[in-house]
Design a protein around this motif. Structure first.
Motif, PDB file in Angstrom:
ATOM      1  N   LYS A 124       0.929  -8.790  -9.575  1.00 42.76           N
ATOM      2  CA  LYS A 124       0.446 -10.084  -9.070  1.00 42.76           C
ATOM      3  C   LYS A 124       1.382 -10.663  -8.009  1.00 42.76           C
ATOM      4  O   LYS A 124       0.942 -11.351  -7.092  1.00 42.76           O
ATOM      5  CB  LYS A 124       0.281 -11.065 -10.225  1.00 42.76           C
ATOM      6  N   ILE A 125       2.690 -10.394  -8.139  1.00 41.52           N
ATOM      7  CA  ILE A 125       3.644 -10.900  -7.150  1.00 41.52           C
ATOM      8  C   ILE A 125       3.408 -10.218  -5.803  1.00 41.52           C
ATOM      9  O   ILE A 125       3.381 -10.864  -4.749  1.00 41.52           O
ATOM     10  CB  ILE A 125       5.097 -10.682  -7.624  1.00 41.52           C
ATOM     11  N   ILE A 126       3.226  -8.886  -5.852  1.00 41.94           N
ATOM     12  CA  ILE A 126       2.937  -8.126  -4.633  1.00 41.94           C
ATOM     13  C   ILE A 126       1.619  -8.599  -4.024  1.00 41.94           C
ATOM     14  O   ILE A 126       1.495  -8.773  -2.808  1.00 41.94           O
ATOM     15  CB  ILE A 126       2.874  -6.615  -4.931  1.00 41.94           C
ATOM     16  N   ALA A 127       0.633  -8.827  -4.889  1.00 41.04           N
ATOM     17  CA  ALA A 127      -0.671  -9.290  -4.415  1.00 41.04           C
ATOM     18  C   ALA A 127      -0.558 -10.631  -3.703  1.00 41.04           C
ATOM     19  O   ALA A 127      -1.216 -10.869  -2.686  1.00 41.04           O
ATOM     20  CB  ALA A 127      -1.645  -9.398  -5.589  1.00 41.04           C
ATOM     21  N   ALA A 128       0.314 -11.508  -4.221  1.00 40.74           N
ATOM     22  CA  ALA A 128       0.509 -12.825  -3.599  1.00 40.74           C
ATOM     23  C   ALA A 128       1.177 -12.686  -2.234  1.00 40.74           C
ATOM     24  O   ALA A 128       0.861 -13.428  -1.296  1.00 40.74           O
ATOM     25  CB  ALA A 128       1.351 -13.707  -4.517  1.00 40.74           C
ATOM     26  N   LEU A 129       2.096 -11.717  -2.107  1.00 40.23           N
ATOM     27  CA  LEU A 129       2.804 -11.515  -0.849  1.00 40.23           C
ATOM     28  C   LEU A 129       1.876 -11.036   0.264  1.00 40.23           C
ATOM     29  O   LEU A 129       2.043 -11.403   1.428  1.00 40.23           O
ATOM     30  CB  LEU A 129       3.941 -10.502  -1.041  1.00 40.23           C
ATOM     31  N   VAL A 130       0.912 -10.192  -0.100  1.00 40.46           N
ATOM     32  CA  VAL A 130       0.025  -9.624   0.920  1.00 40.46           C
ATOM     33  C   VAL A 130      -1.255 -10.440   1.098  1.00 40.46           C
ATOM     34  O   VAL A 130      -2.062 -10.155   1.991  1.00 40.46           O
ATOM     35  CB  VAL A 130      -0.354  -8.156   0.585  1.00 40.46           C
ATOM     36  N   TYR A 131      -1.428 -11.470   0.283  1.00 42.14           N
ATOM     37  CA  TYR A 131      -2.662 -12.259   0.341  1.00 42.14           C
ATOM     38  C   TYR A 131      -2.912 -12.889   1.713  1.00 42.14           C
ATOM     39  O   TYR A 131      -4.049 -12.849   2.212  1.00 42.14           O
ATOM     40  CB  TYR A 131      -2.651 -13.342  -0.744  1.00 42.14           C
ATOM     41  N   PRO A 132      -1.897 -13.484   2.372  1.00 45.80           N
ATOM     42  CA  PRO A 132      -2.147 -14.048   3.713  1.00 45.80           C
ATOM     43  C   PRO A 132      -2.650 -13.001   4.703  1.00 45.80           C
ATOM     44  O   PRO A 132      -3.505 -13.284   5.545  1.00 45.80           O
ATOM     45  CB  PRO A 132      -0.774 -14.597   4.129  1.00 45.80           C
ATOM     46  N   LEU A 189       0.725  -5.564  10.257  1.00 46.08           N
ATOM     47  CA  LEU A 189       1.259  -6.337  11.382  1.00 46.08           C
ATOM     48  C   LEU A 189       1.683  -7.734  10.949  1.00 46.08           C
ATOM     49  O   LEU A 189       2.702  -8.255  11.424  1.00 46.08           O
ATOM     50  CB  LEU A 189       0.202  -6.428  12.492  1.00 46.08           C
ATOM     51  N   PHE A 190       0.915  -8.338  10.033  1.00 44.62           N
ATOM     52  CA  PHE A 190       1.298  -9.667   9.545  1.00 44.62           C
ATOM     53  C   PHE A 190       2.611  -9.593   8.765  1.00 44.62           C
ATOM     54  O   PHE A 190       3.490 -10.454   8.906  1.00 44.62           O
ATOM     55  CB  PHE A 190       0.193 -10.247   8.663  1.00 44.62           C
ATOM     56  N   ILE A 191       2.759  -8.546   7.950  1.00 40.93           N
ATOM     57  CA  ILE A 191       4.004  -8.369   7.191  1.00 40.93           C
ATOM     58  C   ILE A 191       5.170  -8.150   8.148  1.00 40.93           C
ATOM     59  O   ILE A 191       6.283  -8.633   7.908  1.00 40.93           O
ATOM     60  CB  ILE A 191       3.860  -7.204   6.192  1.00 40.93           C
ATOM     61  N   LEU A 219      -4.413 -10.385   3.896  1.00 36.93           N
ATOM     62  CA  LEU A 219      -5.807 -10.125   3.540  1.00 36.93           C
ATOM     63  C   LEU A 219      -6.732 -11.173   4.164  1.00 36.93           C
ATOM     64  O   LEU A 219      -7.824 -10.862   4.635  1.00 36.93           O
ATOM     65  CB  LEU A 219      -5.972 -10.114   2.022  1.00 36.93           C
ATOM     66  N   LEU A 220      -6.280 -12.427   4.150  1.00 34.85           N
ATOM     67  CA  LEU A 220      -7.082 -13.490   4.752  1.00 34.85           C
ATOM     68  C   LEU A 220      -7.291 -13.255   6.245  1.00 34.85           C
ATOM     69  O   LEU A 220      -8.369 -13.533   6.787  1.00 34.85           O
ATOM     70  CB  LEU A 220      -6.410 -14.851   4.532  1.00 34.85           C
ATOM     71  N   LEU A 221      -6.264 -12.719   6.905  1.00 35.55           N
ATOM     72  CA  LEU A 221      -6.385 -12.435   8.338  1.00 35.55           C
ATOM     73  C   LEU A 221      -7.432 -11.354   8.615  1.00 35.55           C
ATOM     74  O   LEU A 221      -8.020 -11.308   9.689  1.00 35.55           O
ATOM     75  CB  LEU A 221      -5.038 -11.996   8.913  1.00 35.55           C
ATOM     76  N   GLN A 222      -7.663 -10.501   7.629  1.00 37.31           N
ATOM     77  CA  GLN A 222      -8.668  -9.458   7.803  1.00 37.31           C
ATOM     78  C   GLN A 222     -10.082 -10.034   7.903  1.00 37.31           C
ATOM     79  O   GLN A 222     -11.012  -9.351   8.327  1.00 37.31           O
ATOM     80  CB  GLN A 222      -8.599  -8.452   6.646  1.00 37.31           C
ATOM     81  N   LYS A 223     -10.232 -11.292   7.520  1.00 41.96           N
ATOM     82  CA  LYS A 223     -11.525 -11.949   7.712  1.00 41.96           C
ATOM     83  C   LYS A 223     -11.832 -12.092   9.204  1.00 41.96           C
ATOM     84  O   LYS A 223     -12.983 -12.264   9.600  1.00 41.96           O
ATOM     85  CB  LYS A 223     -11.534 -13.318   7.024  1.00 41.96           C
ATOM     86  N   THR A 252     -15.748  -5.127  -0.906  1.00 42.45           N
ATOM     87  CA  THR A 252     -15.206  -6.058   0.076  1.00 42.45           C
ATOM     88  C   THR A 252     -14.778  -5.337   1.352  1.00 42.45           C
ATOM     89  O   THR A 252     -14.466  -4.136   1.326  1.00 42.45           O
ATOM     90  CB  THR A 252     -14.001  -6.821  -0.509  1.00 42.45           C
ATOM     91  N   THR A 253     -14.748  -6.071   2.442  1.00 41.91           N
ATOM     92  CA  THR A 253     -14.269  -5.510   3.714  1.00 41.91           C
ATOM     93  C   THR A 253     -12.749  -5.634   3.839  1.00 41.91           C
ATOM     94  O   THR A 253     -12.176  -5.214   4.850  1.00 41.91           O
ATOM     95  CB  THR A 253     -14.919  -6.231   4.908  1.00 41.91           C
ATOM     96  N   LEU A 254     -12.092  -6.217   2.836  1.00 40.71           N
ATOM     97  CA  LEU A 254     -10.644  -6.424   2.881  1.00 40.71           C
ATOM     98  C   LEU A 254      -9.931  -5.332   2.099  1.00 40.71           C
ATOM     99  O   LEU A 254     -10.386  -4.939   1.023  1.00 40.71           O
ATOM    100  CB  LEU A 254     -10.284  -7.796   2.309  1.00 40.71           C
ATOM    101  N   HIS A 255      -8.801  -4.866   2.621  1.00 41.24           N
ATOM    102  CA  HIS A 255      -8.037  -3.821   1.930  1.00 41.24           C
ATOM    103  C   HIS A 255      -6.546  -4.039   2.175  1.00 41.24           C
ATOM    104  O   HIS A 255      -6.129  -4.307   3.306  1.00 41.24           O
ATOM    105  CB  HIS A 255      -8.446  -2.428   2.422  1.00 41.24           C
ATOM    106  N   PRO A 256      -5.711  -3.932   1.117  1.00 42.59           N
ATOM    107  CA  PRO A 256      -4.269  -4.212   1.263  1.00 42.59           C
ATOM    108  C   PRO A 256      -3.517  -3.268   2.186  1.00 42.59           C
ATOM    109  O   PRO A 256      -2.453  -3.624   2.694  1.00 42.59           O
ATOM    110  CB  PRO A 256      -3.736  -4.107  -0.177  1.00 42.59           C
TER     111      PRO A 256
END
Length: 309
Positions: free
Chosen positions: A262-270, A212-214, A272-276, A201-205
């Motif tokens: 999974k909690i950390i993954a949920a926090l950074v998920y938005p 910047l989003f965080i 990751l979406l911005l990396q699109k 994938t082109t996305l990375h945490p």
């Protein structure tokens, strides 16, 4: 899958990778890939106090800005080429007279200062000024602070949408995607080849977009504890609290890059979406550049490539 602290940045027709000991910038010039390597020792490794949690975030941010502008300037000069026949302007001669051999460093630090100033004006001073108009309709400071934060996020997303439409930026975003795919390939301990890197994938945490989003989200939380004084006090308070926001955000992104929680993954998920928006699918020639950059850095990492330092 192992985790690494090695990361990078897309530049003009290339990729910069940064390890614990060196920085490698690979740039495609026609059919050739030019790799420039510099040995580094970050401030967080020179002075122990700067490596402490919540302090290292601000230091790392400024350090990354300086290195980022240096590598962008280098790649631009390499791709465009410097005209030997071009006469320096009077202003350039004036600056050369003042700064001498330190001119390049002076321009770089000025660029960093201007970048920070513009970012603060657009993403912090602007939103708090606009949100101030809500004071006419409500005394609920939490709601006003929340509106300010949402406005800041909206401006950030609008900015990404705008620049993602620019043709030159699209090329940079493709190299950004190549950087992430190559890092994923390395973390999965596969041989660094175009075929292996292509499938990731082109996305990375640990991406800067995610950071910047965080920062935007953490600023909402931190600023929500403040009252709503005059505009000047609000501006000063936000500038003074920026190191706190950056420090907290850095720790969050660091945990996200080394955790499968999974909690950390949920926090950074938005984020990751911005990396699109900020990453695009690279072609094979762009993956070759990213791989060349990472391989160059790995030559100096020894056994520390997977250590959390």
């Amino acid at each position: 899958m192992k985790k690494t602290d090695i990361g990078g940045q897309a530049v003009i027709e290339g990729v910069m990778m940064r390890g614990h000991n060196s920085i490698a910038t690979a740039v495609r010039c026609g059919n050739d890939i030019v790799v420039k390597k510099d040995m580094v020792k970050p401030l967080t490794r020179r002075y122990k106090i700067l490596s402490l949690p919540f302090i290292r975030g601000t230091v790392a941010l400024i350090d990354s800005l300086i290195i980022g502008i240096k590598t962008l300037s280098y790649s631009a000069e390499l791709v465009e080429g410097e005209s030997e026949d071009e006469e320096p302007s009077k202003f350039e001669l004036f600056l050369k007279k003042i700064f001498g051999d330190k001119l390049d460093d002076a321009i770089m630090y000025l660029s960093v200062a201007l970048s920070l100033a513009i970012s603060i004006i657009i993403f912090f001073i602007g939103p708090t000024y606009v949100a101030g108009f809500l004071k006419r309709y409500t005394e609920n400071t939490f709601f006003i602070n929340l509106f300010e934060g949402v406005l800041r996020v909206a401006i950030f997303i609008a900015y990404l949408l705008l620049i993602s439409k620019m043709e030159d930026i699209k090329r940079v975003f493709e190299y950004h995607g190549a950087e992430h795919k190559t890092i994923h390939c390395f973390e999965h301990e596969e041989e660094l080849t175009v075929e292996n890197a292509r499938k990731y994938t082109t996305l990375h945490p640990r991406c800067g977009t995610n950071f910047l989003f965080i920062v935007m989200i953490v600023s909402i939380i931190v600023f929500s504890f403040l009252r709503w004084p005059s505009l000047y006090i609000r501006i000063i308070s936000r500038i003074l609290l920026l190191p706190v926001v950056a420090g907290i955000s850095y720790e969050v992104i660091k945990i996200a890059g080394h955790s499968d929680n999974k909690i950390i993954a949920a926090l950074v998920y938005p984020g990751l979406l911005l990396q699109k928006l900020t990453t695009k699918e690279p072609d094979d020639s762009q993956l070759e550049v990213a791989i060349a950059s990472l391989k160059s850095v790995l030559e100096d990492e020894g056994g520390k490539a997977f250590e959390d330092i």
